[in-house]
Structures are given as structure tokens and as C-alpha cells.
Design an enzyme around this catalytic site. Structure first.
Site, PDB file in Angstrom:
ATOM      1  CB  ILE A  80      52.397  39.065   3.783  1.00 50.32           C
ATOM      2  CG1 ILE A  80      51.087  38.679   3.097  1.00 50.32           C
ATOM      3  CG2 ILE A  80      52.328  40.453   4.411  1.00 50.32           C
ATOM      4  CD1 ILE A  80      50.516  39.717   2.170  1.00 50.32           C
ATOM      5  CG  PHE A  81      56.728  39.345   7.724  1.00 48.59           C
ATOM      6  CD1 PHE A  81      57.562  40.455   7.741  1.00 48.59           C
ATOM      7  CD2 PHE A  81      56.795  38.442   8.795  1.00 48.59           C
ATOM      8  CE1 PHE A  81      58.434  40.677   8.807  1.00 48.59           C
ATOM      9  CE2 PHE A  81      57.659  38.656   9.861  1.00 48.59           C
ATOM     10  CZ  PHE A  81      58.479  39.769   9.859  1.00 48.59           C
TER      11      PHE A  81
ATOM     12  CD  GLU B 247      63.989  25.710  23.391  1.00 48.64           C
ATOM     13  OE1 GLU B 247      64.000  26.393  24.445  1.00 48.64           O
ATOM     14  OE2 GLU B 247      64.313  26.174  22.288  1.00 48.64           O
TER      15      GLU B 247
ATOM     16  CD  GLU C 139      62.751  27.989  27.745  1.00 56.39           C
ATOM     17  OE1 GLU C 139      61.896  27.494  28.512  1.00 56.39           O
ATOM     18  OE2 GLU C 139      62.468  28.675  26.758  1.00 56.39           O
TER      19      GLU C 139
ATOM     20  CD  GLU D 206      72.863  37.378  20.568  1.00 55.48           C
ATOM     21  OE1 GLU D 206      73.197  38.558  20.711  1.00 55.48           O
ATOM     22  OE2 GLU D 206      73.393  36.597  19.757  1.00 55.48           O
TER      23      GLU D 206
END
Lengths: 180, 180
Positions: B14-15, B92, B96, B140
Site C-alpha cells: 500500500i505505502f 540516540e 538526543e 533537522e
């Protein structure tokens, strides 16, 4: 709270399904730039920590197609449109396990995957269970086996990954913290 | 384990997105009937319980577009292709929060939404943290504020729903069970 709010510039509908929908929102970021967000919308769900009088936990085993794996989980199910979560909890517990709860207590709610889905899960504690004759009524595409295990047994299944979903692991910790 | 296995008859793509893909599988059920399963595929993610030397928990605040809400959560991020989860956890945490961990311990893994998504979350405990100059490097389109709170403070934020995701609630229970 709306800190760092991302305002929707436009929203593209991608898919409407039986369980989930998908859209892609174009958003304006706090710095004025634009980006896209892929968003699965879900009606919300309930999960039930169902405790028998001898302190066993009622769990259900079912095949989870997204994982191509059979998992042992606490009973859960999605909200029908307009349904009160407590009502869903009673309904799902009875349909999946055949148990009715004399006592149903709301514990908490949480989002399961806030990065890409709006699914919220309402968690209940069900006690004083009685088995209802012909109570179990599975959906026609649902195949579920019911078990009752001690917390120690559930912890073993967590290690072997027969239990491998976050709501059931949360439930095990909850019981360790709150059962004497 | 493959009890109640649902064999794929056909799969409709589908996507394909930046974070998730969506497909609908037509499956044959254990009783021979057919049904469909809506499946979100996700690369998997890590989450990090990062504890300072004075037993505070490092958390990040960010806007979650699927919920239209700003949440306080333990640091988390998705796996890059081929990346080892421990490496993702280190990356991460530093990107972060600016923290590097001398000690990183793998705790467990779990699926977040096994009914419709294959997202798996690897959970780590990071200790002996040191702040790295210019360590923070957000994507970003990422806007994140960093805080350090005691477990008691986190529990207050759970009540007020500034904390409202299951991985962070799991982390709070973990710390209550394992910190003296």
C-alpha cells in the site's frame, strides 16, 4: 501541552482499513521549515490483567501475523465506535476467555507507539472472576487459546519470548509491584 | 511457535514511507477460511533508561504529531538499516541528550503493537553518564528538550499525563523494581 507544536499544512489520506487508517501530514515545524509525518490512526484498545482467586493470570495465545509468530498475551481488543473502554474491557474479557469479572478497576492508559500511531491502550484489573457458560465468542477470524499461569510462570515465558509484547511485560511488572 | 499460523495467500503493497511501510496480506486461517491483515512494517527501535550518578532519569520532551500532544519520554529512536541495537542506543542517547554512557546494559525487547505492526523495541539501561561537548545532534526535523528527574517526579508526570507512553511507564516500573 503544545510545546514544539507542528501545525498541519495539508493531510493526504492514504488508506482506510478494518483496523487502521493511514495518512501523511505535511507540517510546519517550530523553526518554520516543513516536514512530513506518517500517521497510523487506530480506534484505541483495552487490555485486561485478569486475576483468578488463586492469583493466577488469565492469558491468551494467538497468532500475530505482523510478527509471523504466536504470542501469549494478556487479553486485549480494540474499542468499537463510541464504546466506553470499561465496557470494551468486560466484553473482550468475556469473548476471549469466557470470564466475567465482579470487580473491574481502571489502572492507567498509555500510547503504544507515539512516533507513528495514535493507538491508546486503557489498562484494567479484573478480579473475582466467574466462568460464564458459552461466554466465549470469538470473531470469525480469531483463533485464541486461554491459559492461567502464575506470575513466576509468566516470567519464564518472557525469558523464552513466548511472551514478547510490551503490555504483557508491563502487566507482569505491575503485578510484581502490587501483589503481596 | 506457529500455532494457529495464518499463511499468506497474497500481499498488497500500500505505502512506503520514511518511517513505516503498509501492506495488506490476504491469509488463510486455521479453519480454511480467508481473511485480511493490515500490517505496518517498521525497522525496529531502541529506548534507553539513562540514569545519572545521583539516580535521576534523563528524559526528553517532544511533540508527537500522531497525538497532537507534547510528551515526556525516555530517549528512543529507530534503527538504521543494518545497525546493531546497542550501537543505535549509544547513538540516540548522545544525539538526543548529549550523554555518553560508560555502561550500557541490554535489558529486554518487546513488540509495541503486535495487532497491526511489527515494531520491536530493544530496551537498554545506560549508567555512568558523561556529558559530551557538542554531543547533541538532532535531525533537522527534530525538536527535543532534555530533563533529568527523580522517579517520584516521573510518577507525578505520569499522573498528569505529561508522561503518557507505555515504554516510559514500563521504565518507571522497572526502576521501582530494581533500584534500591
Amino acid at each position: 501541552m503544545k510545546k514544539f507544536e507542528e501545525k498541519t499544512i495539508s493531510s493526504e489520506h492514504i488508506f482506510s482499513g478494518r483496523m487502521i487508517d493511514l495518512k501523511v501530514d505535511t507540517v510546519s515545524l517550530p523553526n518554520g521549515e516543513t516536514s512530513t509525518r506518517e500517521i497510523v490512526t487506530h480506534p484505541g484498545a483495552v487490555a485486561i490483567i485478569a486475576l483468578t482467586d488463586d492469583q493466577k493470570v488469565v492469558v491468551v495465545e494467538q497468532y500475530r501475523k505482523p510478527l509471523e509468530k504466536t504470542l501469549l498475551e494478556i487479553p486485549a481488543g480494540k474499542l468499537d465506535a463510541g464504546e466506553d473502554p470499561a465496557e470494551t474491557a468486560r466484553r473482550e474479557l468475556e469473548e476471549e476467555t469466557g470470564y466475567q469479572a465482579k470487580q473491574l478497576k481502571y489502572l492507567t492508559s498509555f500510547y503504544t507507539s507515539p512516533g507513528f500511531a495514535n493507538e491508546i491502550l486503557y489498562l484494567y484489573l479484573a478480579e473475582q472472576l466467574t466462568l460464564v457458560e458459552d461466554g466465549r465468542q470469538l470473531d470469525e477470524d480469531e483463533f485464541v487459546e486461554v491459559y492461567e499461569y502464575t506470575i513466576e510462570e509468566l516470567e519464564m515465558f518472557e525469558k523464552s519470548q513466548r511472551i514478547h509484547d510490551i503490555k504483557t511485560s508491563y502487566a507482569i511488572q505491575y503485578l510484581k509491584l502490587h501483589l503481596k
